[in-house]
Design an enzyme around this catalytic site. Structure first.
Site, PDB file in Angstrom:
ATOM      1  N   SER A 116       0.850  -1.202   0.000  1.00  0.00           N
ATOM      2  CA  SER A 116       0.000   0.000   0.000  1.00  0.00           C
ATOM      3  C   SER A 116       0.877   1.242   0.000  1.00  0.00           C
ATOM      4  O   SER A 116       2.030   1.199   0.451  1.00  0.00           O
ATOM      5  CB  SER A 116      -0.861  -0.005   1.264  1.00  0.00           C
ATOM      6  N   TYR A 149      -1.628  -0.602  10.432  1.00  0.00           N
ATOM      7  CA  TYR A 149      -1.699  -0.928   8.998  1.00  0.00           C
ATOM      8  C   TYR A 149      -0.434  -0.436   8.287  1.00  0.00           C
ATOM      9  O   TYR A 149       0.188  -1.182   7.520  1.00  0.00           O
ATOM     10  CB  TYR A 149      -2.955  -0.290   8.400  1.00  0.00           C
ATOM     11  N   LYS A 154       2.474  -2.793   6.380  1.00  0.00           N
ATOM     12  CA  LYS A 154       2.805  -2.673   4.952  1.00  0.00           C
ATOM     13  C   LYS A 154       4.274  -2.295   4.767  1.00  0.00           C
ATOM     14  O   LYS A 154       4.897  -2.725   3.778  1.00  0.00           O
ATOM     15  CB  LYS A 154       1.868  -1.669   4.277  1.00  0.00           C
TER      16      LYS A 154
HETATM   17  P1  NAP Z   1     -11.071  -6.505   0.838  1.00  0.00           P
HETATM   18  O1  NAP Z   1     -12.091  -6.113  -0.152  1.00  0.00           O
HETATM   19  O2  NAP Z   1     -11.337  -6.310   2.282  1.00  0.00           O
HETATM   20  O3  NAP Z   1     -10.665  -8.028   0.556  1.00  0.00           O
HETATM   21  C1  NAP Z   1      -9.696  -8.650   1.361  1.00  0.00           C
HETATM   22  C2  NAP Z   1      -9.802 -10.151   1.189  1.00  0.00           C
HETATM   23  O4  NAP Z   1      -8.806 -10.764   2.033  1.00  0.00           O
HETATM   24  C3  NAP Z   1     -11.163 -10.689   1.603  1.00  0.00           C
HETATM   25  O5  NAP Z   1     -11.572 -11.708   0.737  1.00  0.00           O
HETATM   26  C4  NAP Z   1     -10.867 -11.222   2.994  1.00  0.00           C
HETATM   27  O6  NAP Z   1     -11.747 -12.219   3.433  1.00  0.00           O
HETATM   28  C5  NAP Z   1      -9.470 -11.779   2.804  1.00  0.00           C
HETATM   29  N1  NAP Z   1      -8.834 -11.995   4.102  1.00  0.00           N
HETATM   30  C6  NAP Z   1      -8.659 -11.081   5.086  1.00  0.00           C
HETATM   31  N2  NAP Z   1      -8.146 -11.683   6.152  1.00  0.00           N
HETATM   32  C7  NAP Z   1      -7.996 -12.999   5.847  1.00  0.00           C
HETATM   33  C8  NAP Z   1      -7.520 -14.110   6.561  1.00  0.00           C
HETATM   34  N3  NAP Z   1      -7.137 -14.026   7.834  1.00  0.00           N
HETATM   35  N4  NAP Z   1      -7.492 -15.320   5.936  1.00  0.00           N
HETATM   36  C9  NAP Z   1      -7.904 -15.429   4.642  1.00  0.00           C
HETATM   37  N5  NAP Z   1      -8.367 -14.403   3.931  1.00  0.00           N
HETATM   38  C10 NAP Z   1      -8.412 -13.193   4.533  1.00  0.00           C
HETATM   39  O7  NAP Z   1      -9.706  -5.718   0.582  1.00  0.00           O
HETATM   40  P2  NAP Z   1      -9.054  -5.109  -0.756  1.00  0.00           P
HETATM   41  O8  NAP Z   1      -9.300  -3.656  -0.747  1.00  0.00           O
HETATM   42  O9  NAP Z   1      -9.403  -5.926  -1.940  1.00  0.00           O
HETATM   43  O10 NAP Z   1      -7.508  -5.298  -0.392  1.00  0.00           O
HETATM   44  C11 NAP Z   1      -6.681  -6.228  -1.043  1.00  0.00           C
HETATM   45  C12 NAP Z   1      -5.242  -5.844  -0.761  1.00  0.00           C
HETATM   46  O11 NAP Z   1      -4.998  -4.504  -1.241  1.00  0.00           O
HETATM   47  C13 NAP Z   1      -4.854  -5.824   0.715  1.00  0.00           C
HETATM   48  O12 NAP Z   1      -3.560  -6.313   0.876  1.00  0.00           O
HETATM   49  C14 NAP Z   1      -4.905  -4.338   1.070  1.00  0.00           C
HETATM   50  O13 NAP Z   1      -4.102  -4.032   2.171  1.00  0.00           O
HETATM   51  C15 NAP Z   1      -4.395  -3.747  -0.227  1.00  0.00           C
HETATM   52  N6  NAP Z   1      -4.738  -2.355  -0.418  1.00  0.00           N
HETATM   53  C16 NAP Z   1      -6.045  -1.961  -0.406  1.00  0.00           C
HETATM   54  C17 NAP Z   1      -6.350  -0.613  -0.569  1.00  0.00           C
HETATM   55  C18 NAP Z   1      -7.761  -0.121  -0.563  1.00  0.00           C
HETATM   56  O14 NAP Z   1      -7.968   1.109  -0.424  1.00  0.00           O
HETATM   57  N7  NAP Z   1      -8.759  -0.973  -0.748  1.00  0.00           N
HETATM   58  C19 NAP Z   1      -5.311   0.322  -0.757  1.00  0.00           C
HETATM   59  C20 NAP Z   1      -4.000  -0.126  -0.775  1.00  0.00           C
HETATM   60  C21 NAP Z   1      -3.727  -1.460  -0.601  1.00  0.00           C
HETATM   61  P3  NAP Z   1     -12.901 -11.840   4.517  1.00  0.00           P
HETATM   62  O15 NAP Z   1     -13.716 -10.757   3.894  1.00  0.00           O
HETATM   63  O16 NAP Z   1     -13.603 -13.115   4.674  1.00  0.00           O
HETATM   64  O17 NAP Z   1     -12.177 -11.363   5.729  1.00  0.00           O
END
Ligand code: NAP
Length: 244
Positions: A136, A149, A153
């Site tokens: 991130s 967080y 990261k």
């Molecule tokens: P999201 O929509 O919350 O999806 C995250 C996924 O990871 C969900 O399917 C979740 O399952 C799964 N997960 C979380 N904890 C888990 C665990 N203990 N075991 C197995 N699966 C688990 O998030 P996203 O926005 O797509 O984020 C994806 C990546 O991008 C992450 O690494 C995040 O830090 C990074 N990122 C996101 C943003 C943003 O603004 N969205 C910005 C920068 C970086 P459950 O729902 O069942 O928990």
């Protein structure tokens, strides 16, 4: 530039929702066989319904032993996307040990563990491979209420670099992508408030958040042979946020 993954096997963590789900589907579209790992069975059921070719694995990645068991017979993997993460927002003075442990367990320790499992197989087969850790912009820029967080990261970025150093000789490339805000479920936790969102977009030279597709495209590039000499990079997908 068309990127193809025919003949490749990919594993995507956190594939139930958001960026991970879109990445899994894009990899199938590109010709890869995909193993989708997440912890909510309903998400896996709907993913398999949408794309029956996907191989689902349901496990809570914060549980080291359960993860080892679930991935024991996963078979050869050429491409890994360490995407699963959680975002627990707390002001610095209110950070709890539970939130700290949970976030480090999922965002850092599980990424290391899954990569160990996959990279051991890549090394044994001598086939090389590509690993992308989803980090991130928060790894390099302090964000209010994001103490834990941000720290996870930053740790993941350095994990990426050391993995690139140690796995490079086996032709296993390891890179990270570092998106700005994306309006997934996770993005909505921190940025649904229009005032907060505006304060953030005003610091992004391109004036907008990233779309899921922006992030997926960068992941696909780093997984593919189009980035064959790219190893150990921290690639912002942030419209210029980290340049300022
Ligand atoms: P999201 O929509 O919350 O999806 C995250 C996924 O990871 C969900 O399917 C979740 O399952 C799964 N997960 C979380 N904890 C888990 C665990 N203990 N075991 C197995 N699966 C688990 O998030 P996203 O926005 O797509 O984020 C994806 C990546 O991008 C992450 O690494 C995040 O830090 C990074 N990122 C996101 C943003 C943003 O603004 N969205 C910005 C920068 C970086 P459950 O729902 O069942 O928990």
């Amino acid at each position: 530039m068309e990127i193809k993954f025919s003949g490749k096997r990919a594993l995507v963590t956190g594939a139930g929702k958001g960026i991970g789900r879109a990445t899994a589907l894009a990899l199938v579209h590109g010709g890869a066989e995909v193993v989708a790992v997440t912890r909510t069975q309903d998400d896996l059921d709907s993913l398999v319904k949408e794309c029956p070719a996907i191989q689902p694995v349901c496990v809570d990645l914060s549980d080291w032993d359960a993860t080892a068991k679930a991935l024991k017979s996963i078979g050869p993997v050429d491409l890994l996307v360490n995407n699963a993460a959680c975002a627990i927002l707390q002001p610095f003075l209110e950070v709890t040990p539970e939130a700290f442990d949970k976030a480090f367990n999922v965002n850092v320790k599980a990424a290391l563990h899954v990569a160990q499992i996959v990279a051991r197989g890549m090394k044994a087969r001598g086939s090389g491979g590509s690993i992308v850790n989803v980090s991130s912009q928060a790894s390099q820029s302090a964000l209010k209420d994001h103490t834990v967080y941000c720290a996870t990261k930053s740790a993941l970025d350095m994990l990426t670099k050391v993995m690139a150093l140690e796995l490079g000789p086996d032709q296993i490339r390891v890179n990270s992508i570092n998106p700005t805000v994306v309006m997934t479920d996770m993005g909505r936790i921190g940025w649904s408030n229009p005032e907060k969102a505006k304060a953030m977009t005003s610091r992004i030279p391109m004036g907008r958040f990233a779309e899921v597709e922006d992030v997926v495209n960068s992941i696909l590039f780093l997984l593919s042979d189009k980035s064959a000499m790219t190893n150990g990079v921290i690639l912002p997908v942030d419209g210029g946020f980290l340049a300022c």
